[in-house]
Motif scaffolding. Structure first.
Motif, PDB file in Angstrom:
ATOM      1  N   SER A   1       0.808  -1.212   0.000  1.00 13.80           N
ATOM      2  CA  SER A   1       0.000   0.000   0.000  1.00 13.80           C
ATOM      3  C   SER A   1       0.846   1.269   0.000  1.00 13.80           C
ATOM      4  O   SER A   1       0.303   2.357  -0.184  1.00 13.80           O
ATOM      5  N   VAL A   2       2.149   1.156   0.243  1.00 19.76           N
ATOM      6  CA  VAL A   2       3.069   2.294   0.204  1.00 19.76           C
ATOM      7  C   VAL A   2       4.250   1.923  -0.692  1.00 19.76           C
ATOM      8  O   VAL A   2       4.940   0.937  -0.433  1.00 19.76           O
ATOM      9  N   PHE A   3       4.475   2.709  -1.728  1.00 21.44           N
ATOM     10  CA  PHE A   3       5.588   2.446  -2.642  1.00 21.44           C
ATOM     11  C   PHE A   3       6.048   3.760  -3.251  1.00 21.44           C
ATOM     12  O   PHE A   3       5.348   4.774  -3.194  1.00 21.44           O
ATOM     13  N   SER A   4       7.235   3.752  -3.828  1.00 22.05           N
ATOM     14  CA  SER A   4       7.826   4.953  -4.417  1.00 22.05           C
ATOM     15  C   SER A   4       8.193   4.702  -5.866  1.00 22.05           C
ATOM     16  O   SER A   4       8.662   3.618  -6.227  1.00 22.05           O
ATOM     17  N   ILE A   5       7.968   5.724  -6.688  1.00 19.17           N
ATOM     18  CA  ILE A   5       8.369   5.704  -8.095  1.00 19.17           C
ATOM     19  C   ILE A   5       9.470   6.739  -8.271  1.00 19.17           C
ATOM     20  O   ILE A   5       9.235   7.937  -8.082  1.00 19.17           O
ATOM     21  N   ILE A   6      10.671   6.287  -8.610  1.00 20.67           N
ATOM     22  CA  ILE A   6      11.818   7.183  -8.735  1.00 20.67           C
ATOM     23  C   ILE A   6      11.685   8.005 -10.017  1.00 20.67           C
ATOM     24  O   ILE A   6      11.451   7.460 -11.100  1.00 20.67           O
ATOM     25  N   THR A   7      11.841   9.325  -9.881  1.00 17.71           N
ATOM     26  CA  THR A   7      11.734  10.217 -11.042  1.00 17.71           C
ATOM     27  C   THR A   7      13.023  11.001 -11.304  1.00 17.71           C
ATOM     28  O   THR A   7      13.182  11.571 -12.380  1.00 17.71           O
ATOM     29  N   ARG A   8      13.924  11.049 -10.338  1.00 21.23           N
ATOM     30  CA  ARG A   8      15.224  11.705 -10.543  1.00 21.23           C
ATOM     31  C   ARG A   8      16.232  11.097  -9.582  1.00 21.23           C
ATOM     32  O   ARG A   8      15.880  10.760  -8.449  1.00 21.23           O
TER      33      ARG A   8
ATOM     34  N   SER B   1      11.521  20.829   5.057  1.00 21.25           N
ATOM     35  CA  SER B   1      11.154  19.409   4.961  1.00 21.25           C
ATOM     36  C   SER B   1      10.320  19.090   3.729  1.00 21.25           C
ATOM     37  O   SER B   1       9.639  18.071   3.701  1.00 21.25           O
ATOM     38  N   SER B   2      10.345  19.934   2.727  1.00 18.65           N
ATOM     39  CA  SER B   2       9.540  19.672   1.528  1.00 18.65           C
ATOM     40  C   SER B   2      10.242  18.647   0.648  1.00 18.65           C
ATOM     41  O   SER B   2      11.460  18.463   0.699  1.00 18.65           O
ATOM     42  N   GLY B   3       9.464  18.000  -0.195  1.00 14.00           N
ATOM     43  CA  GLY B   3      10.022  17.000  -1.097  1.00 14.00           C
ATOM     44  C   GLY B   3      10.173  15.639  -0.446  1.00 14.00           C
ATOM     45  O   GLY B   3       9.868  15.438   0.737  1.00 14.00           O
ATOM     46  N   TYR B   4      10.639  14.691  -1.241  1.00 12.49           N
ATOM     47  CA  TYR B   4      10.808  13.319  -0.771  1.00 12.49           C
ATOM     48  C   TYR B   4      11.995  12.689  -1.493  1.00 12.49           C
ATOM     49  O   TYR B   4      12.080  12.746  -2.731  1.00 12.49           O
ATOM     50  N   ASN B   5      12.931  12.120  -0.726  1.00 14.34           N
ATOM     51  CA  ASN B   5      14.073  11.420  -1.318  1.00 14.34           C
ATOM     52  C   ASN B   5      14.587  10.375  -0.343  1.00 14.34           C
ATOM     53  O   ASN B   5      14.316  10.430   0.861  1.00 14.34           O
TER      54      ASN B   5
ATOM     55  N   TYR C   1      15.085  10.774  -5.869  1.00 15.10           N
ATOM     56  CA  TYR C   1      13.924  11.631  -5.653  1.00 15.10           C
ATOM     57  C   TYR C   1      12.747  10.966  -6.367  1.00 15.10           C
ATOM     58  O   TYR C   1      12.883  10.474  -7.500  1.00 15.10           O
ATOM     59  N   GLY C   2      11.604  10.950  -5.724  1.00 13.15           N
ATOM     60  CA  GLY C   2      10.489  10.266  -6.356  1.00 13.15           C
ATOM     61  C   GLY C   2       9.145  10.657  -5.789  1.00 13.15           C
ATOM     62  O   GLY C   2       9.023  11.494  -4.887  1.00 13.15           O
ATOM     63  N   ILE C   3       8.131  10.027  -6.333  1.00 13.48           N
ATOM     64  CA  ILE C   3       6.743  10.243  -5.905  1.00 13.48           C
ATOM     65  C   ILE C   3       6.326   9.019  -5.097  1.00 13.48           C
ATOM     66  O   ILE C   3       6.255   7.908  -5.632  1.00 13.48           O
ATOM     67  N   ARG C   4       6.103   9.245  -3.806  1.00 15.51           N
ATOM     68  CA  ARG C   4       5.645   8.145  -2.961  1.00 15.51           C
ATOM     69  C   ARG C   4       4.124   8.122  -2.956  1.00 15.51           C
ATOM     70  O   ARG C   4       3.480   9.160  -2.772  1.00 15.51           O
ATOM     71  N   ILE C   5       3.565   6.944  -3.134  1.00 11.16           N
ATOM     72  CA  ILE C   5       2.115   6.764  -3.152  1.00 11.16           C
ATOM     73  C   ILE C   5       1.706   6.017  -1.886  1.00 11.16           C
ATOM     74  O   ILE C   5       2.197   4.921  -1.606  1.00 11.16           O
TER      75      ILE C   5
END
Length: 415
Positions: A107-114, A297-301, A322-326
């Motif tokens: 239910s929690v995963f990350s898609i790497i975008t950079r 603390s903005s962003g996610y990496n 760096y990515g988008i965590r869902i």
């Protein structure tokens, strides 16, 4: 001459009267006295208050809140996810196995975008990062051998060495070299990322009502292979494009892909089980969960490393991703008719209607011109009967009608 009869003590007589009064009260029925007040404005206030209370219970409590139902919140839930798609960076093709972390499909995963890649790190000595506090130096005296900074990259050797670029110097450390800041290379993976597809398979169960349902339509014609989610036509095709999720969350995809962020996919199962099971449908919503407007603390990496051997020595490639965590969040509530909450809320409604009488009594006793007259009519003032000197139906002192005490204090002799 006949002997005089013994006189009954006053205490015994009082005890007897109290006993008779208690026994009579056990069998008697008492009802409140009703006084009709001919006042149009007060009558309008009284009926208006009753109407408002009635509308509140009928519309809000019973229709909106459905308080006639027994309810259960927080369904038992399972989530399985699967991402598909490929993308490009500088001279490389990335597939799902490389840009999705973790790969299990929870239910929690990350898609790497950079990514920022630091290749060919080996165990040795090198200059510390300038981002570490007190790392800059002018001579060896500024560096203490054996000092360990928890936010640094290794143990200081006591030497002051040139930095990777420029004329600055930093303290030398023993660790994985070169450090990240000195040799990292940035690569962008988000060019084709908006077209990634995400399957979110969800099933829920309400144990109190023994009700279960899933968010995938039960079809055998390969429906999921050629559909994407649409709120009206394809509600039971939970395949979302990453770009669609970002757009629904109100974010700019390019900006989010560079800095990273956390998005929530909220699945809400609100089910009225008095209706058929087909009326219980999932509702999807999307929003950003991490503090976007706080620079600290903005962003996610996150970081991870890939290890291998070159000429017998251990080497690694350090990757800052760096990515988008869902985060897939499931909640809901189910309700079904039950007699007990219905009776409780009906009793509460009938009792609350009496608030109108309380309000109007308060107005009469406080603000009306004839409030004293109403008070005398509503409340009977009684005083204890005197021991002697008062005959039946007479007053002991002043013949005031209000304070006159009848020998038949209960007023029931003629009933």
């Amino acid at each position: 001459m006949a002997a005089a009869e013994p006189k009954t003590p006053a205490g015994a007589a009082a005890a007897g009267r109290l006993a008779r009064s208690c026994w009579s009260a056990f069998w008697d029925y008492e009802t409140p006295k009703v006084i009709v007040v001919k006042n149009r404005r007060l009558g309008i206030v009284y009926r208006a208050v009753q109407l408002l209370i009635l509308l509140y219970f009928v519309w809000y409590v019973f229709i909106v809140q459905k308080s006639y139902q027994d309810s259960e919140t927080g369904p038992e839930s399972s989530v399985i996810t699967k991402v598909k798609g490929i993308t490009l960076s500088d001279h490389k093709v990335w597939d799902v196995e490389e840009y999705v972390k973790p790969p299990e499909g929870g239910s929690v995963f990350s898609i790497i975008t950079r990514i920022e890649v630091t290749p060919f790190q080996t165990l040795g000595t090198c200059a510390e990062s300038m981002r570490v506090s007190n790392a800059t130096c002018d001579s060896d005296e500024d560096c203490v051998a054996g000092q360990l900074d928890m936010l640094g990259n290794g143990v200081r050797t006591g030497r002051c060495v040139p930095y990777y670029h420029g004329s600055s110097k930093t303290c030398e450390v023993s660790g994985w070299c070169p450090v990240e800041d000195g040799a990292s290379v940035s690569q962008f993976l988000g060019t084709m990322a908006p077209n990634f597809t995400i399957l979110i398979k969800n099933s829920i169960h309400y144990p109190k009502f023994q009700f279960s349902k899933g968010n995938i339509e039960n079809r055998k014609d390969g429906y999921l292979k050629h559909c994407t989610f649409h709120e009206v036509s394809d509600l039971y095709c939970p395949i979302f494009k990453l770009g669609y999720i970002v757009e629904q969350a109100g974010e700019n995809f390019t900006e989010l892909a560079h800095t990273g962020g956390v998005l929530g996919v909220i699945i809400n199962w609100d089910c009225d089980l008095d209706l058929s099971a087909s009326e219980c449908n999932p509702k999807y919503s999307f929003r950003r969960l991490d503090p976007k407007h706080i620079p600290a603390s903005s962003g996610y990496n996150f970081r991870f490393a890939k290890y291998y051997k070159i000429n017998g020595s251990i080497t690694r490639t350090l990757i800052k991703a760096y990515g988008i965590r869902i985060d897939v969040i499931v909640h809901g509530q189910a309700g079904k008719f039950s007699l007990i909450p219905t009776i409780i809320n009906l009793a509460t409604a009938l009792t609350s209607i009496g608030v109108g009488s309380f309000l109007c009594d308060w107005i009469l006793l406080t603000f009306m011109n004839k409030n004293k007259v109403y008070s005398h009519k509503k409340f009977d003032k009684m005083v204890d009967a005197p021991e002697q000197g008062a005959g039946p139906g007479l007053c002991a002192s002043e013949p005031s009608q209000q304070d006159c005490v009848l020998t038949d204090a209960r007023g029931l002799a003629q009933l």
